[in-house]
Design a protein around this motif. Structure first.
Motif, PDB file in Angstrom:
ATOM      1  N   ILE A 202       0.836  -1.206   0.000  1.00 11.82           N
ATOM      2  CA  ILE A 202       0.000   0.000   0.000  1.00 11.82           C
ATOM      3  C   ILE A 202       0.865   1.248   0.000  1.00 11.82           C
ATOM      4  O   ILE A 202       0.652   2.182  -0.790  1.00 11.82           O
ATOM      5  CB  ILE A 202      -0.941   0.008   1.227  1.00 11.82           C
ATOM      6  N   LEU A 203       1.852   1.291   0.879  1.00 10.06           N
ATOM      7  CA  LEU A 203       2.701   2.483   0.990  1.00 10.06           C
ATOM      8  C   LEU A 203       3.591   2.656  -0.240  1.00 10.06           C
ATOM      9  O   LEU A 203       3.841   3.778  -0.674  1.00 10.06           O
ATOM     10  CB  LEU A 203       3.535   2.411   2.268  1.00 10.06           C
ATOM     11  N   ALA A 204       4.050   1.545  -0.814  1.00  5.18           N
ATOM     12  CA  ALA A 204       4.834   1.634  -2.051  1.00  5.18           C
ATOM     13  C   ALA A 204       3.970   2.209  -3.172  1.00  5.18           C
ATOM     14  O   ALA A 204       4.416   3.057  -3.951  1.00  5.18           O
ATOM     15  CB  ALA A 204       5.366   0.256  -2.434  1.00  5.18           C
ATOM     16  N   TYR A 205       2.723   1.746  -3.249  1.00  2.00           N
ATOM     17  CA  TYR A 205       1.793   2.235  -4.270  1.00  2.00           C
ATOM     18  C   TYR A 205       1.539   3.729  -4.118  1.00  2.00           C
ATOM     19  O   TYR A 205       1.617   4.488  -5.088  1.00  2.00           O
ATOM     20  CB  TYR A 205       0.477   1.465  -4.160  1.00  2.00           C
ATOM     21  N   ASN A 207       3.327   5.990  -2.389  1.00  3.78           N
ATOM     22  CA  ASN A 207       4.552   6.783  -2.479  1.00  3.78           C
ATOM     23  C   ASN A 207       5.179   6.731  -3.873  1.00  3.78           C
ATOM     24  O   ASN A 207       5.998   7.585  -4.221  1.00  3.78           O
ATOM     25  CB  ASN A 207       5.585   6.302  -1.464  1.00  3.78           C
ATOM     26  N   GLY A 208       4.825   5.701  -4.652  1.00  3.97           N
ATOM     27  CA  GLY A 208       5.427   5.552  -5.972  1.00  3.97           C
ATOM     28  C   GLY A 208       6.877   5.130  -5.917  1.00  3.97           C
ATOM     29  O   GLY A 208       7.646   5.387  -6.844  1.00  3.97           O
ATOM     30  N   THR A 209       7.261   4.438  -4.838  1.00  6.25           N
ATOM     31  CA  THR A 209       8.644   3.971  -4.684  1.00  6.25           C
ATOM     32  C   THR A 209       8.647   2.580  -4.066  1.00  6.25           C
ATOM     33  O   THR A 209       7.806   2.268  -3.221  1.00  6.25           O
ATOM     34  CB  THR A 209       9.460   4.904  -3.767  1.00  6.25           C
ATOM     35  N   PRO A 210       9.595   1.717  -4.469  1.00  4.59           N
ATOM     36  CA  PRO A 210       9.666   0.369  -3.885  1.00  4.59           C
ATOM     37  C   PRO A 210      10.246   0.409  -2.479  1.00  4.59           C
ATOM     38  O   PRO A 210      11.134   1.213  -2.188  1.00  4.59           O
ATOM     39  CB  PRO A 210      10.596  -0.381  -4.842  1.00  4.59           C
ATOM     40  N   ILE A 211       9.740  -0.453  -1.593  1.00  2.79           N
ATOM     41  CA  ILE A 211      10.262  -0.547  -0.234  1.00  2.79           C
ATOM     42  C   ILE A 211      10.384  -2.018   0.146  1.00  2.79           C
ATOM     43  O   ILE A 211       9.821  -2.888  -0.523  1.00  2.79           O
ATOM     44  CB  ILE A 211       9.381   0.204   0.788  1.00  2.79           C
ATOM     45  N   PHE A 212      11.109  -2.304   1.216  1.00  2.01           N
ATOM     46  CA  PHE A 212      11.300  -3.693   1.631  1.00  2.01           C
ATOM     47  C   PHE A 212      11.633  -3.737   3.114  1.00  2.01           C
ATOM     48  O   PHE A 212      11.968  -2.711   3.727  1.00  2.01           O
ATOM     49  CB  PHE A 212      12.429  -4.343   0.818  1.00  2.01           C
ATOM     50  N   LEU A 213      11.536  -4.924   3.696  1.00  2.00           N
ATOM     51  CA  LEU A 213      11.919  -5.120   5.084  1.00  2.00           C
ATOM     52  C   LEU A 213      13.370  -5.569   5.149  1.00  2.00           C
ATOM     53  O   LEU A 213      13.809  -6.425   4.369  1.00  2.00           O
ATOM     54  CB  LEU A 213      11.036  -6.183   5.749  1.00  2.00           C
ATOM     55  N   PHE A 214      14.117  -4.993   6.075  1.00  2.00           N
ATOM     56  CA  PHE A 214      15.505  -5.381   6.249  1.00  2.00           C
ATOM     57  C   PHE A 214      15.597  -6.866   6.608  1.00  2.00           C
ATOM     58  O   PHE A 214      14.747  -7.401   7.310  1.00  2.00           O
ATOM     59  CB  PHE A 214      16.158  -4.579   7.377  1.00  2.00           C
ATOM     60  N   THR A 215      16.653  -7.508   6.094  1.00  2.00           N
ATOM     61  CA  THR A 215      16.979  -8.877   6.497  1.00  2.00           C
ATOM     62  C   THR A 215      18.097  -8.807   7.544  1.00  2.00           C
ATOM     63  O   THR A 215      18.542  -7.726   7.922  1.00  2.00           O
ATOM     64  CB  THR A 215      17.460  -9.693   5.288  1.00  2.00           C
ATOM     65  N   GLN A 216      18.563  -9.969   7.980  1.00  2.00           N
ATOM     66  CA  GLN A 216      19.669 -10.006   8.946  1.00  2.00           C
ATOM     67  C   GLN A 216      21.025  -9.836   8.260  1.00  2.00           C
ATOM     68  O   GLN A 216      22.056  -9.768   8.935  1.00  2.00           O
ATOM     69  CB  GLN A 216      19.642 -11.342   9.707  1.00  2.00           C
ATOM     70  N   ASN A 217      21.001  -9.757   6.922  1.00  2.00           N
ATOM     71  CA  ASN A 217      22.244  -9.643   6.155  1.00  2.00           C
ATOM     72  C   ASN A 217      22.473  -8.187   5.736  1.00  2.00           C
ATOM     73  O   ASN A 217      21.827  -7.701   4.798  1.00  2.00           O
ATOM     74  CB  ASN A 217      22.162 -10.543   4.915  1.00  2.00           C
ATOM     75  N   PRO A 218      23.374  -7.451   6.402  1.00  2.00           N
ATOM     76  CA  PRO A 218      23.592  -6.033   6.087  1.00  2.00           C
ATOM     77  C   PRO A 218      24.043  -5.792   4.650  1.00  2.00           C
ATOM     78  O   PRO A 218      23.660  -4.806   4.030  1.00  2.00           O
ATOM     79  CB  PRO A 218      24.672  -5.605   7.094  1.00  2.00           C
ATOM     80  N   SER A 219      24.864  -6.707   4.123  1.00  2.00           N
ATOM     81  CA  SER A 219      25.371  -6.547   2.761  1.00  2.00           C
ATOM     82  C   SER A 219      24.221  -6.615   1.751  1.00  2.00           C
ATOM     83  O   SER A 219      24.130  -5.789   0.829  1.00  2.00           O
ATOM     84  CB  SER A 219      26.404  -7.627   2.452  1.00  2.00           C
ATOM     85  N   PHE A 220      23.339  -7.584   1.943  1.00  2.00           N
ATOM     86  CA  PHE A 220      22.184  -7.716   1.053  1.00  2.00           C
ATOM     87  C   PHE A 220      21.280  -6.494   1.180  1.00  2.00           C
ATOM     88  O   PHE A 220      20.776  -5.977   0.173  1.00  2.00           O
ATOM     89  CB  PHE A 220      21.412  -8.985   1.386  1.00  2.00           C
TER      90      PHE A 220
END
Length: 452
Positions: A202-205, A207-220
């Motif tokens: 909903i928020l990506a739609y 805001n018009g920008t992609p978002i994601f949840l952080f994983t435990q892998n900082p590099s990724f």
């Protein structure tokens, strides 16, 4: 619970309902609040943080309610006494308050005394405190998850939100700013993964920008974050310029955040449960595609989803043709005003509705197609079907494979994407009416925010 009841009883005995103490002079009116109640809330918060069990936290809800209701009763009693001139200030108001200071905070009435102006100012302040208590009681009664959830993960991508104090609520999931001033998603042990995905979509739609949840892998996290930061809806407008790939400097335009509407003037943004969450998920996937070709694949899938659950059901064609469905949705989309996204031109300092501009470009594209040697014999639906479904999705055949020749096919795919973007905005809000009009439309608010 007994200790809280005893503490409240003690507070009610200590706080006078007819005498307002001004230890800091007029500042005591500006900052007026019954802080004694807030100290009890802080203690309940500490108790809550020691145990993340959902049932335990649910048991604390009645404690919160009891404290806030007690505070509201006390505030209302003081307010009624103020209205009936039964409240006195200590020390006397004339000795600690001056007219110039009051004029900074509220409209000073010359036809009444300094004391009456001070009373009126205090009434405003108490009403503000009551409104805040009402907000807490509303959340406790209808959205208690805000008091029961724990922080799950931080949110990555170009996700920023305008109002730090606001809570975003969708079913039993909340998005808040954490203590480290980074936005995070808050859930509980019964929260479904789908619900978390829905609120991000909903928020990506909007805001018009992609978002994601952080994983435990900082590099990724860094790699995905860097990739998503490259996406910009405004590229569809940039690619419409004939000389774009020859320009050495880029136009200084930037997509701005939407102003999401609050519920009942509370510091809360509420989203209704999506009826067709899958289509918003497909659209979010399109935002994760940096180049026009893969983005076209997902935008076309948004159309296909809508055609399956809406067009075929409403129109019931004897022989279903995707080209006809595309034509149908083009007409609907061009006449529809979706939730706006505004962008700022830092050169002219002008704020423009992105979708208004996109519709202008769509009409230009239709005219260009009508004058093209080959395309003029095709309908708009056939052109988009041939590009969006056949050539992009399947790659064509041999010499007809889609190529990254930037000033030809690349720009043509972008033209198709502009139409598909408008269709996507129409069908997503058609199938999810709870998303309609959740964004402030009035341009003046964006101009105030971005042109100061």
């Amino acid at each position: 619970m007994k200790k809280i009841e005893d503490d409240i009883r003690k507070i009610e005995e200590e706080i006078s309902e007819t005498k307002i103490i001004l230890p800091y002079g007029v500042m005591s009116i500006t900052l007026f609040d019954l802080e004694q109640y807030e100290k009890i809330i802080v203690n309940i918060n500490r108790e809550r943080e020691k145990n993340q069990n959902l049932e335990f936290r649910k048991s604390l809800i009645k404690k919160y309610k009891f404290v806030f209701l007690s505070k509201k009763r006390k505030l209302n009693k003081i307010l009624n006494n103020l209205k009936n001139n039964k409240v006195e200030f200590v020390p006397k108001i004339e000795s600690v308050v001056n007219k110039e200071y009051l004029q900074k905070f509220h409209t000073y009435r010359e036809d009444i005394s300094l004391k009456e102006n001070s009373r009126y100012f205090l009434r405003q302040r108490i009403n503000c405190c009551i409104n805040k208590v009402n907000e807490e009681l509303f959340l406790l009664n209808f959205h208690p998850s805000l008091y029961m959830n724990s922080m799950d993960e931080y949110i990555g991508g170009d996700f920023r939100y305008r109002y730090d104090a606001e809570a975003i609520i969708y079913e039993d999931v909340n998005i808040l700013q954490s203590e480290s001033h980074h936005f995070a998603i808050y859930t509980n042990e019964k929260t479904k993964e789908k619900t978390k995905r829905d609120i991000l979509n909903i928020l990506a739609y909007l805001n018009g920008t992609p978002i994601f949840l952080f994983t435990q892998n900082p590099s990724f996290n860094r790699k995905i974050d860097d990739l998503y930061q490259q996406f910009d809806l405004l590229d569809m407008l940039r690619l419409r310029k004939n000389e774009y790939f020859k320009e050495e400097t880029e136009e200084s335009i930037s997509l701005q955040l939407p102003i999401l509407k609050n519920y009942n003037n509370y510091s809360v943004v509420l989203f209704k449960t999506l009826k067709h969450a899958e289509i918003v998920d497909l659209y979010h996937s399109s935002l994760k595609q940096f180049e026009p070709l893969p983005r076209c694949v997902f935008l076309y899938r948004v159309f296909e989803y809508a055609a399956s659950v809406d067009y075929k059901v409403k129109i019931r064609p004897t022989e279903y043709k995707q080209e006809d469905a595309i034509e149908y949705y083009i007409e609907k989309a061009i006449g529809y005003n979706p939730n706006p996204l505004y962008y700022m031109d830092f050169g002219s300092r002008k704020v423009t509705n992105y979708f208004t501009k996109l519709k202008l470009e769509a009409r230009k594209i239709f005219k260009e197609w009508s004058e093209h040697p080959y395309k003029k014999s095709k309908t708009r639906g056939e052109i988009i079907y041939n590009i969006g479904r056949n050539l992009v999705a399947h790659g064509g055949n041999g010499e007809h494979n889609m190529k990254y020749d930037y000033d030809k096919n690349y720009k043509h795919i972008n033209d198709v994407n502009i139409i598909l973007e408008l269709i996507a905005r129409y069908v997503i809000e058609l199938l999810n009416p709870g998303l309609k009009n959740v964004v402030e439309r009035r341009k003046i608010y964006y101009e105030k925010q971005y042109t100061l």
